[in-house]
Design a protein around this motif. Sequence first.
Motif, PDB file in Angstrom:
ATOM      1  N   GLU A 168      -7.287   3.757   4.613  1.00 47.85           N
ATOM      2  CA  GLU A 168      -8.558   3.031   4.646  1.00 47.85           C
ATOM      3  C   GLU A 168      -8.431   1.683   3.938  1.00 47.85           C
ATOM      4  O   GLU A 168      -8.928   0.663   4.425  1.00 47.85           O
ATOM      5  CB  GLU A 168      -9.672   3.863   4.010  1.00 47.85           C
ATOM      6  CG  GLU A 168     -11.037   3.243   4.119  1.00 47.85           C
ATOM      7  CD  GLU A 168     -11.496   2.987   5.554  1.00 47.85           C
ATOM      8  OE1 GLU A 168     -12.238   2.000   5.769  1.00 47.85           O
ATOM      9  OE2 GLU A 168     -11.132   3.758   6.465  1.00 47.85           O
ATOM     10  N   SER A 169      -7.758   1.677   2.813  1.00 46.77           N
ATOM     11  CA  SER A 169      -7.533   0.425   2.079  1.00 46.77           C
ATOM     12  C   SER A 169      -6.706  -0.553   2.915  1.00 46.77           C
ATOM     13  O   SER A 169      -7.004  -1.754   2.963  1.00 46.77           O
ATOM     14  CB  SER A 169      -6.823   0.732   0.760  1.00 46.77           C
ATOM     15  OG  SER A 169      -6.463  -0.434   0.097  1.00 46.77           O
ATOM     16  N   GLU A 201      -6.967   7.562   1.731  1.00 39.58           N
ATOM     17  CA  GLU A 201      -7.451   6.405   0.970  1.00 39.58           C
ATOM     18  C   GLU A 201      -6.549   5.189   1.189  1.00 39.58           C
ATOM     19  O   GLU A 201      -7.039   4.062   1.330  1.00 39.58           O
ATOM     20  CB  GLU A 201      -7.529   6.740  -0.512  1.00 39.58           C
ATOM     21  CG  GLU A 201      -8.640   7.705  -0.857  1.00 39.58           C
ATOM     22  CD  GLU A 201      -8.631   8.069  -2.329  1.00 39.58           C
ATOM     23  OE1 GLU A 201      -8.100   7.295  -3.153  1.00 39.58           O
ATOM     24  OE2 GLU A 201      -9.165   9.147  -2.651  1.00 39.58           O
ATOM     25  N   ALA A 249       0.825  -1.206   0.000  1.00 42.27           N
ATOM     26  CA  ALA A 249       0.000   0.000   0.000  1.00 42.27           C
ATOM     27  C   ALA A 249       0.861   1.260   0.000  1.00 42.27           C
ATOM     28  O   ALA A 249       0.597   2.199  -0.756  1.00 42.27           O
ATOM     29  CB  ALA A 249      -0.923  -0.005   1.213  1.00 42.27           C
TER      30      ALA A 249
END
Length: 67
Positions: A36-37, A33, A18
């Motif tokens: 959250e991912s 984002e 990530a």
Amino acid sequence: MSDSPQSFVRCLKEFERAASGASGDAEPDEWTEIAESLKLAIMAIDPSALHEDPGFWHSLLIDCGER
């Protein structure tokens, strides 16, 4: 922290994946984002990893999302 050492390693690999997707000059929304991912990926790997608050993963997610 994590259910097992193997789960922790899988979560670390997910973090690496990530974080490597963002550039150093990524906008705050992009980091939010990513956080959250990553949270969803960690929950899928090992839901117990997020039981401690504050804990390692919670702190990391906050740091990642507040960049």
